[in-house]
Design an enzyme around this catalytic site. Structure first.
Site, PDB file in Angstrom:
ATOM      1  N   ASP A 136       2.797 -13.993  11.069  1.00  0.00           N
ATOM      2  CA  ASP A 136       2.186 -13.020  10.173  1.00  0.00           C
ATOM      3  C   ASP A 136       0.914 -13.651   9.267  1.00  0.00           C
ATOM      4  O   ASP A 136       1.281 -15.109   8.853  1.00  0.00           O
ATOM      5  CB  ASP A 136       3.200 -12.529   8.911  1.00  0.00           C
ATOM      6  CG  ASP A 136       4.013 -11.472  10.016  1.00  0.00           C
ATOM      7  OD1 ASP A 136       3.781 -10.973  11.006  1.00  0.00           O
ATOM      8  OD2 ASP A 136       5.051 -10.850   9.126  1.00  0.00           O
ATOM      9  N   ARG A 187      -3.536  -9.969  15.784  1.00  0.00           N
ATOM     10  CA  ARG A 187      -3.119  -8.831  15.087  1.00  0.00           C
ATOM     11  C   ARG A 187      -4.283  -8.797  13.952  1.00  0.00           C
ATOM     12  O   ARG A 187      -4.296  -9.420  13.158  1.00  0.00           O
ATOM     13  CB  ARG A 187      -1.675  -8.544  14.838  1.00  0.00           C
ATOM     14  CG  ARG A 187      -1.755  -7.293  13.865  1.00  0.00           C
ATOM     15  CD  ARG A 187      -0.532  -7.374  12.774  1.00  0.00           C
ATOM     16  NE  ARG A 187       0.691  -7.705  13.420  1.00  0.00           N
ATOM     17  CZ  ARG A 187       2.033  -8.230  13.067  1.00  0.00           C
ATOM     18  NH1 ARG A 187       1.509  -8.949  11.715  1.00  0.00           N
ATOM     19  NH2 ARG A 187       2.913  -8.405  13.669  1.00  0.00           N
TER      20      ARG A 187
HETATM   21  C1  LIG Z   1       2.006  -3.873  12.377  1.00  0.00           C
HETATM   22  C2  LIG Z   1       1.233  -4.351  10.945  1.00  0.00           C
HETATM   23  C3  LIG Z   1       1.595  -5.523  10.561  1.00  0.00           C
HETATM   24  C4  LIG Z   1       1.017  -5.900   9.413  1.00  0.00           C
HETATM   25  N1  LIG Z   1       0.970  -7.472   8.983  1.00  0.00           N
HETATM   26  C5  LIG Z   1       0.307  -7.941   7.943  1.00  0.00           C
HETATM   27  C6  LIG Z   1       0.088  -9.375   7.797  1.00  0.00           C
HETATM   28  O1  LIG Z   1       0.510 -10.178   8.870  1.00  0.00           O
HETATM   29  N2  LIG Z   1      -0.656  -9.658   6.551  1.00  0.00           N
HETATM   30  C7  LIG Z   1      -1.071  -8.741   6.071  1.00  0.00           C
HETATM   31  O2  LIG Z   1      -1.772  -9.220   4.937  1.00  0.00           O
HETATM   32  N3  LIG Z   1      -1.022  -7.491   6.188  1.00  0.00           N
HETATM   33  C8  LIG Z   1      -0.089  -6.932   7.128  1.00  0.00           C
HETATM   34  N4  LIG Z   1      -0.214  -5.614   7.240  1.00  0.00           N
HETATM   35  C9  LIG Z   1      -0.571  -4.518   6.206  1.00  0.00           C
HETATM   36  C10 LIG Z   1      -2.067  -4.262   6.301  1.00  0.00           C
HETATM   37  O3  LIG Z   1      -2.754  -5.499   5.933  1.00  0.00           O
HETATM   38  C11 LIG Z   1      -2.297  -3.285   5.201  1.00  0.00           C
HETATM   39  O4  LIG Z   1      -1.943  -3.660   3.943  1.00  0.00           O
HETATM   40  C12 LIG Z   1      -1.473  -2.045   5.478  1.00  0.00           C
HETATM   41  O5  LIG Z   1      -1.747  -1.693   6.892  1.00  0.00           O
HETATM   42  C13 LIG Z   1      -2.291  -0.782   4.989  1.00  0.00           C
HETATM   43  O6  LIG Z   1      -3.600  -0.587   5.451  1.00  0.00           O
HETATM   44  P1  LIG Z   1      -4.184   0.369   6.359  1.00  0.00           P
HETATM   45  O7  LIG Z   1      -4.785  -0.243   7.458  1.00  0.00           O
HETATM   46  O8  LIG Z   1      -3.127   1.445   6.890  1.00  0.00           O
HETATM   47  O9  LIG Z   1      -5.273   1.041   6.095  1.00  0.00           O
HETATM   48  P2  LIG Z   1      -5.379   2.021   4.497  1.00  0.00           P
HETATM   49  O10 LIG Z   1      -6.855   2.168   4.068  1.00  0.00           O
HETATM   50  O11 LIG Z   1      -4.623   1.239   3.394  1.00  0.00           O
HETATM   51  O12 LIG Z   1      -4.543   3.400   4.622  1.00  0.00           O
HETATM   52  C14 LIG Z   1      -5.037   4.382   5.433  1.00  0.00           C
HETATM   53  C15 LIG Z   1      -3.925   5.352   5.424  1.00  0.00           C
HETATM   54  O13 LIG Z   1      -2.478   4.883   5.999  1.00  0.00           O
HETATM   55  C16 LIG Z   1      -1.609   5.525   5.200  1.00  0.00           C
HETATM   56  N5  LIG Z   1      -0.807   4.480   4.647  1.00  0.00           N
HETATM   57  C17 LIG Z   1      -1.216   3.120   4.417  1.00  0.00           C
HETATM   58  N6  LIG Z   1      -0.376   2.155   3.856  1.00  0.00           N
HETATM   59  C18 LIG Z   1       0.665   3.280   3.459  1.00  0.00           C
HETATM   60  C19 LIG Z   1       1.928   3.072   2.613  1.00  0.00           C
HETATM   61  N7  LIG Z   1       2.360   1.656   2.244  1.00  0.00           N
HETATM   62  N8  LIG Z   1       2.495   3.944   2.704  1.00  0.00           N
HETATM   63  C20 LIG Z   1       2.388   5.270   3.310  1.00  0.00           C
HETATM   64  N9  LIG Z   1       1.191   5.439   3.912  1.00  0.00           N
HETATM   65  C21 LIG Z   1       0.329   4.525   4.092  1.00  0.00           C
HETATM   66  C22 LIG Z   1      -2.119   6.423   4.242  1.00  0.00           C
HETATM   67  O14 LIG Z   1      -2.047   7.807   4.794  1.00  0.00           O
HETATM   68  C23 LIG Z   1      -3.502   5.993   4.003  1.00  0.00           C
HETATM   69  O15 LIG Z   1      -4.606   6.895   3.315  1.00  0.00           O
HETATM   70  C24 LIG Z   1       0.327  -5.348   8.536  1.00  0.00           C
HETATM   71  C25 LIG Z   1       0.131  -3.727   8.957  1.00  0.00           C
HETATM   72  C26 LIG Z   1       0.648  -3.337   9.945  1.00  0.00           C
HETATM   73  C27 LIG Z   1       0.552  -1.956  10.576  1.00  0.00           C
END
Ligand SMILES: Cc1cc2nc3c(=O)[nH]c(=O)nc-3n(C[C@H](O)[C@H](O)[C@H](O)COP(=O)(O)OP(=O)(O)OC[C@H]3O[C@@H](n4cnc5c(N)ncnc54)[C@H](O)[C@@H]3O)c2cc1C
Length: 311
Positions: A136, A187
């Site tokens: 990660d 990823r």
């Molecule tokens: C499989 C996976 C692994 C990850 N690994 C890392 C990592 O190693 N390092 C790192 O910095 N980040 C990691 N992340 C987190 C990532 O960086 C984002 O912070 C997170 O995925 C929210 O961004 P989004 O792309 O969903 O878009 P956003 O624009 O934040 O959200 C889009 C939509 O998704 C939904 N959503 C998003 N977050 C949430 C929530 N918490 N609760 C409910 N609904 C939500 C809502 O409907 C929102 O409108 C990971 C995410 C995923 C899916």
């Protein structure tokens, strides 16, 4: 703007020991604990049960044994042993062989050489059991060192590992090109931490635009990239790019977090895409949980309702 304020607010709260101990008392208590929506449980058995349930619905999994910022060598080596034990339990339970971990959990901010040794022990154990290990990505003070450690492992011949790039970081496009040259699995995420503006884009428009640019780099020239987002417009952009380039769903996967947009997870699977769910578990769930709240302030209402309904 609201997003930045929210991230900052929850980042500050995440450091509160008082809140942490209060939350820990209630968050995972019983099946209805308010943190359970995002965290599969505190024990390996609970994680395995969640993994089996997800796999039964046709989705893939990666297990994350929560923990970050080990503050001593002893803590780091205990996390290393726990991960090796976790792989044994996963293999015995017949769940998919895929784990995610953080380098600070293995002691990166205590002693870099020790954390590299710890990672190597995990990768060795993983190789003998045919596991994939995702490293990660943490906050920006660790970006360069994480990629360096990853590349060292790659040069040492470990191919059962991949890492993560965050589209909010200005450097990530160049890193994606480098990872493609190596042939390493990436990823792609937007990024979960509060970052200064000299290293990271601050607006959603810029972060999303960078996500699309990097997604294209990875899909066009990468090795089985994982597009990890719950954002419908990012999913649509990925699907459109893959379709127009004749890139079949077998060449990449989508990933989402446990408990978030389960509707989209199921829809994508039904439509023939590969979907992996990131399943976090363990006693150290508080910082992870706070990052999820910071991403979506509406989750706070969900938590408050959960707490009130427990009384
Ligand atoms: C499989 C996976 C692994 C990850 N690994 C890392 C990592 O190693 N390092 C790192 O910095 N980040 C990691 N992340 C987190 C990532 O960086 C984002 O912070 C997170 O995925 C929210 O961004 P989004 O792309 O969903 O878009 P956003 O624009 O934040 O959200 C889009 C939509 O998704 C939904 N959503 C998003 N977050 C949430 C929530 N918490 N609760 C409910 N609904 C939500 C809502 O409907 C929102 O409108 C990971 C995410 C995923 C899916």
């Amino acid at each position: 703007m609201l997003q930045i304020v929210s991230k900052t607010f929850f980042h500050v709260l995440a450091g509160s020991q008082l809140l942490k101990s209060a939350a820990s008392r209630y968050g995972m208590r019983g099946r209805g604990g308010f943190a359970r929506r995002f965290i599969a449980g505190e024990t390996v058995d609970e994680a395995l049960a969640a993994a089996k349930e997800i796999q039964a619905s046709g989705l893939n999994i990666t297990l994350d044994l929560l923990g970050e910022s080990a503050s001593s060598m002893a803590e780091a080596s205990s996390a290393t042993r726990d991960y090796i034990g976790l792989m044994e339990s996963m293999a015995a339970a017949g769940v998919e062989r895929n784990i995610s971990l953080k380098l600070t959990q293995l002691g990166l901010n205590v002693d870099r050489a020790t954390s590299v040794d710890n990672l190597r022990r995990i990768l060795e154990a993983a190789a003998t059991k045919d596991f994939f290990v995702r490293i990660d990505m943490e906050d920006s003070p660790y970006t360069a060192v994480t990629l360096e450690v990853f590349e060292t492992m790659w040069q040492l011949g470990y191919r059962n590992t991949g890492t993560v790039l965050q589209s909010y970081l200005r450097r990530s496009e160049a890193d994606a090109v480098r990872m493609n040259e190596l042939g390493a699995r990436v990823r792609l995420v937007k990024g979960a931490y509060k970052e200064p503006k000299d290293v990271a884009y601050q607006s959603k428009v810029e972060v999303d635009a960078a996500f699309v640019r990097i997604m294209r780099i990875l899909l066009a020239g990468g090795t089985f990239p994982a597009i990890a987002t719950h954002d419908p417009s990012m999913l649509a952009a990925t699907r459109a790019f893959a379709l127009s380039g004749g890139i079949p769903p077998a060449n990449y996967e989508f990933q989402m977090l446990y408990g978030i947009r389960r509707d989209l997870q199921a829809d994508l699977k039904t439509e023939g895409f590969q979907m992996r769910v990131y399943v976090p578990f363990g006693r150290e769930w508080f910082p992870y949980f706070m990052r999820r709240l910071g991403e979506r302030p509406a989750n706070v209402g969900f938590v408050i309702r959960g707490v009130l309904s427990e009384r």
